[in-house]
Enzyme design. Sequence first.
Site, PDB file in Angstrom:
ATOM      1  N   SER A   1      36.447  22.601 -58.930  1.00 24.31           N
ATOM      2  CA  SER A   1      35.602  23.120 -57.849  1.00 24.31           C
ATOM      3  C   SER A   1      34.216  22.308 -57.609  1.00 24.31           C
ATOM      4  O   SER A   1      33.942  21.526 -58.857  1.00 24.31           O
ATOM      5  CB  SER A   1      35.134  24.627 -58.329  1.00 24.31           C
TER       6      SER A   1
ATOM      7  N   TYR B   1      32.592  30.982 -64.606  1.00 30.39           N
ATOM      8  CA  TYR B   1      33.306  29.864 -63.791  1.00 30.39           C
ATOM      9  C   TYR B   1      32.887  28.630 -63.881  1.00 30.39           C
ATOM     10  O   TYR B   1      33.644  27.707 -64.045  1.00 30.39           O
ATOM     11  CB  TYR B   1      33.340  30.520 -62.316  1.00 30.39           C
TER      12      TYR B   1
END
Length: 255
Positions: free
Chosen positions: A143, A156
Amino acid sequence: MDLTGKVALVTGSAQGIGKAIALRLAREGADIIIVDRSDDSRSEEVLAEIMALGRRAIIDPGDIGNVVDNRRIVADGVAKMGQIDVLVNNAGIEHNAPFLAITEADYDAVLEVNLKGTFFLTQAFVQHLRDTQRPGRVINISSVHEELPFPHFTTYCASKGGLKMMMRNLAIELAPFGITVNNIAPGAIETPINTRLLDSPELLTALLGNIPLGRLGKPEDVAGMVAFLAGPDAAYVTGTTMVIDGGLLWNYAEQ
Ligand code: BGC
């Protein structure tokens, strides 16, 4: 990108980015091992679409956060398809919570899928390549948040930051075996992980204001890069992150 004769294992491929990757690799000629949670019936639709392209495909269900499952997923995939050449670590989850509200269970859920599971699935894949003396490709769907802070998504970000260093380490350590390891860092892509955002016109408008290309990404935008990294043209690419974010990560301007 001719992937004829290759077998690719794609985690989280019942939906979203993983599904687009599975279909794109199949269109390039690869046979596909679909991996998703065993209760996800959408895998059957992906299977049917791949078979309609004339490729071989199987569903190999399992929980990426479980190390026993990780080893079984690779063993079953090899038993049924004969070999695995490309591993796409796509499965991932995120949890939105302020730092002080994060429980141990929340932390474990995110880190177990995004980092620990990816680690041990990769280890099982590399063991298969070593046993069969073959080269291979590892492609992690990371990401922009392997670099970019994202308040309220600390678990995350920790998992994706960890994935960045795992990729860099393995690229060096596995290069002598002809195994390349790279990350793809998507920005905001239209997928189920972004439902909250897609359902809120306010959040969406604010986000689009941060994306220089002025639109969300599509799963196919990410899948194209996976096809490149899996194919012959990327033979000399290892240890790097390909950012696919419409300019989001490095966007800064003063009015
Ligand atoms: C996250 C999304 C987020 C996007 C851009 C992705 O990695 O899964 O929730 O919208 O990054 O910030």
